[in-house]
Design an enzyme around this catalytic site. Structure first.
Site, PDB file in Angstrom:
ATOM      1  N   TYR A  11       9.914   0.798   0.957  1.00  0.00           N
ATOM      2  CA  TYR A  11       8.952   1.587  -0.045  1.00  0.00           C
ATOM      3  C   TYR A  11       8.317   2.668   0.438  1.00  0.00           C
ATOM      4  CZ  TYR A  11       5.684   1.902  -3.978  1.00  0.00           C
ATOM      5  OH  TYR A  11       5.005   2.570  -5.057  1.00  0.00           O
TER       6      TYR A  11
ATOM      7  N   LYS B 275       8.073   6.754   0.006  1.00  0.00           N
ATOM      8  CA  LYS B 275       6.843   7.568  -0.557  1.00  0.00           C
ATOM      9  C   LYS B 275       6.575   8.507   0.677  1.00  0.00           C
ATOM     10  CE  LYS B 275       6.712   5.487  -4.557  1.00  0.00           C
ATOM     11  NZ  LYS B 275       6.770   6.317  -5.839  1.00  0.00           N
TER      12      LYS B 275
ATOM     13  N   SER C  44       2.387   6.815  -3.649  1.00  0.00           N
ATOM     14  CA  SER C  44       1.426   5.629  -3.108  1.00  0.00           C
ATOM     15  C   SER C  44       0.708   5.882  -2.090  1.00  0.00           C
ATOM     16  CB  SER C  44       2.474   4.506  -3.239  1.00  0.00           C
ATOM     17  OG  SER C  44       1.894   3.199  -2.640  1.00  0.00           O
TER      18      SER C  44
ATOM     19  N   ALA D 191       8.960   4.220   3.203  1.00  0.00           N
ATOM     20  CA  ALA D 191       9.915   5.327   3.663  1.00  0.00           C
ATOM     21  C   ALA D 191      10.351   6.248   2.402  1.00  0.00           C
ATOM     22  CB  ALA D 191      11.102   4.620   4.174  1.00  0.00           C
TER      23      ALA D 191
ATOM     24  N   ASN E 202       7.056  10.051 -12.267  1.00  0.00           N
ATOM     25  CA  ASN E 202       6.570   8.992 -12.140  1.00  0.00           C
ATOM     26  C   ASN E 202       7.561   7.666 -12.258  1.00  0.00           C
ATOM     27  OD1 ASN E 202       4.057   6.891 -12.748  1.00  0.00           O
ATOM     28  ND2 ASN E 202       5.569   6.367 -14.544  1.00  0.00           N
ATOM     29  N   ALA E 203       8.706   7.742 -12.212  1.00  0.00           N
ATOM     30  CA  ALA E 203       9.716   6.724 -12.282  1.00  0.00           C
ATOM     31  C   ALA E 203       9.571   6.227 -10.723  1.00  0.00           C
ATOM     32  CB  ALA E 203      10.957   7.038 -12.601  1.00  0.00           C
ATOM     33  N   GLY E 204       9.699   4.961 -10.389  1.00  0.00           N
ATOM     34  CA  GLY E 204       9.677   4.244  -9.075  1.00  0.00           C
ATOM     35  C   GLY E 204      10.100   2.831  -9.220  1.00  0.00           C
TER      36      GLY E 204
END
Length: 270
Positions: free
Chosen positions: A155, A159, A142, A157, A88-90
């Site tokens: 972002y 995901k 996402s 790229a 989940n880290a992002g």
């Protein structure tokens, strides 16, 4: 006991997933909570312990491979097994590509290290244990990993890369009995976009997206966990997301217009 590793567990979606798992499993939950902020992790751990869960707090920066491996090693040392890894880290980002100076492009690489490589490294370290338990892998991507969003080139790229990696891994692990669920949240009521990078690679301090219809953290976490428990391949959060995914194959111009409409006027390209 079921043992869950959650990265990015100090607040937002990660913290809420931890609380919901603690509520659902009580004393049968072993929660390994990982993030960079010890104080916030301790607070989430206390909330989960109040619901009966056992916890392990690990301060870890997933952009460092050694710390990803250490996270998994500590989890196994404490609980002896891993049943689910929730990547989940992002980090978010909002910047028009033309506004990013050449000397600032390094933060595109930094973003990739957290959003993609952190998930890759944690998954690789946990994989033998997940195979042993026939467990579950969750990748929190996402809608920007399904449809390119203007102002979010970096972002998107990261995901899109997550989408491809976990789609291929899902097929590889099918015979091993390990499920891979990729979740695609839309706009969720968290502070991730406020802390995300701007064109200079500094904290943006605000969101470039319209957030009037933002999904609650509680609802988003519930949908992800429901998808994991059902061992679903994907969880696409919104009707627009589901429409956009398929409409871009037929009417891509319409989807681009929808994506532009999601931006606040002050950050739209002119």
């Amino acid at each position: 006991m079921k043992v869950f590793i959650i990265t990015g567990a100090s607040d937002g979606i990660g913290a809420e997933m931890a609380r919901q798992l603690a509520k659902a499993h009580g004393a049968q939950a072993g929660l390994v909570l990982a993030a960079r902020n010890r104080a916030k992790l301790d607070e989430v751990a206390a909330q989960c312990q109040a619901l009966g869960a056992q916890t392990l707090v690990v301060v870890a920066n997933v952009s460092e491979q050694a710390q990803c491996r250490a996270l998994v090693e500590q989890a196994v040392a404490k609980f002896g097994r891993i049943d689910a890894l929730i990547n989940n880290a992002g980090v978010s980002a909002q910047a028009l590509f033309s506004d990013v100076k050449a000397e600032d492009l390094h933060w595109y690489e930094n973003l990739m290290k957290v959003n993609l490589w952190g998930a890759v490294w944690c998954t690789h370290a946990a994989l033998p244990h997940l195979k042993a338990s026939k467990g579950s892998i969750v990748a929190v991507s996402s809608l920007a990993g399904l449809v390119g969003v203007p102002g979010r080139t970096a972002y998107s790229a990261t995901k899109f890369a997550m989408t491809g990696f976990f789609e291929a891994l899902r097929a590889e692990l099918k015979s091993a009995g390990v499920s891979v669920t990729t979740a695609y949240p839309g706009v969720v009521a968290t502070s991730i976009r406020h802390r995300g990078y701007n064109a200079k690679g500094e904290p943006a301090g605000s969101s470039g997206l319209k957030e009037d219809d933002a999904m609650s953290v509680e609802e988003c976490a519930r949908r992800i966990l429901d998808g994991m428990n059902a061992r679903r391949r994907e969880v696409v959060m919104t009707a627009k997301g589901k429409l956009g995914r398929f409409a871009k194959l037929i009417v891509p111009g319409m989807v681009e217009s929808m994506a532009l409409a999601a931006l606040k006027d002050e950050v739209k390209p002119h």
